[in-house]
Design a protein around this motif. Structure first.
Motif: not given
Length: 209
Positions: A189-194, A196-206
C-alpha cells in the motif's frame, strides 16, 4: 488554503483517512526528519532543513528516492563536477523509432508537463498498434495538481482510462517515470501523498492483460 485543499489527491473509491508525513517520500514519519524540521530554514519541496543545492541534489528525500531507483550511490563522491558526471547515467539521444509491441498487444505511451506556479499539468497520451500506427492521441489539461510526481501519476491513470474507453484488453504501458511504474507494480500500500492515484492506477491496470 482553499487551493492547497483542492490539490489533495483523492482516489475514485472511498478510502480511510490517513495521516501522511510530507517530509518523507514514503509518507511515514521518522524521528530524523522530525528533528531536521526544528528551528531551521526548510526546503520548500520536502520541508526538510537546510534549503541548499547540496540538500536538493543529494539529501532531499525526493532526490534520494530518485537516485535509489536509478541505483546510484553518492557515498564517497566529492562535490566535483567531473566526479559527479562519472556517476550519472548517459542516454544517447537520437531518432530511433518507437519499438512496436508484439501482436496482439497495443502500446500506450504517456508523459506529463507540470507548472508549479499555477498547479496545472498537461498529460500527453498516444496509443499505437503493432505496426506503430497511431490509434488515438489525447492531450489533457489538469488543474489543482500538487507536484510533478502527481502529474506523472495522473497521466498514467488517464492513459489507462483512454485504453479502457477504446475497448482494448491487451496493452503495454510505457512512460518515462520510473517511480510511477515501480509504485504501480508494488503490492504494498502506497502511503505517500500520491497514494490515491497509485491505488486508482492499480485498479485500472487490473482490468487489462
Amino acid at each position: 488554503v482553499a487551493g492547497k485543499i483542492l490539490c489533495i489527491p483523492l482516489a475514485s473509491k472511498a478510502q480511510e483517512d490517513a495521516v501522511i508525513w510530507q517530509a518523507e517520500p514514503s509518507g511515514e514519519y521518522i524521528v530524523r526528519s522530525g528533528y531536521r524540521l526544528v528551528g531551521a530554514a526548510t526546503c520548500p519541496k520536502c520541508l526538510r532543513s537546510e534549503e541548499s543545492l547540496e540538500d536538493g541534489f543529494r539529501n532531499c528525500p525526493f532526490a534520494i528516492e530518485t537516485w535509489h531507483l536509478l541505483d546510484i550511490r553518492w557515498e564517497g563522491v566529492r562535490n566535483d563536477e567531473n566526479e559527479i558526471a562519472k556517476k550519472l547515467p548517459v542516454t544517447k539521444v537520437g531518432c530511433e523509432r518507437c519499438r512496436p509491441p508484439e501482436v496482439p498487444f497495443r502500446k500506450i505511451n504517456f508523459d506529463a508537463a507540470f507548472q508549479a506556479t499555477t498547479s496545472i499539468s498537461y498529460s500527453g497520451i498516444i496509443v499505437r498498434n503493432g505496426r506503430s500506427r497511431i490509434l488515438s492521441m489525447r492531450a489533457v489539461k489538469n488543474e489543482n495538481i500538487p507536484s510533478p510526481f502527481a502529474a506523472e501519476d495522473l497521466a498514467c491513470l488517464q492513459s489507462l482510462k483512454v485504453v479502457r474507453d477504446l475497448g482494448l484488453r491487451e496493452v503495454m504501458v510505457e512512460g518515462d517515470s520510473l517511480s510511477v511504474i515501480k509504485k504501480a507494480r508494488s503490492e504494498n500500500l502506497d502511503r505517500s501523498a500520491i497514494g490515491p492515484y497509485i491505488l486508482d492506477i492499480k485498479n485500472e491496470a487490473g482490468k487489462f492483460k
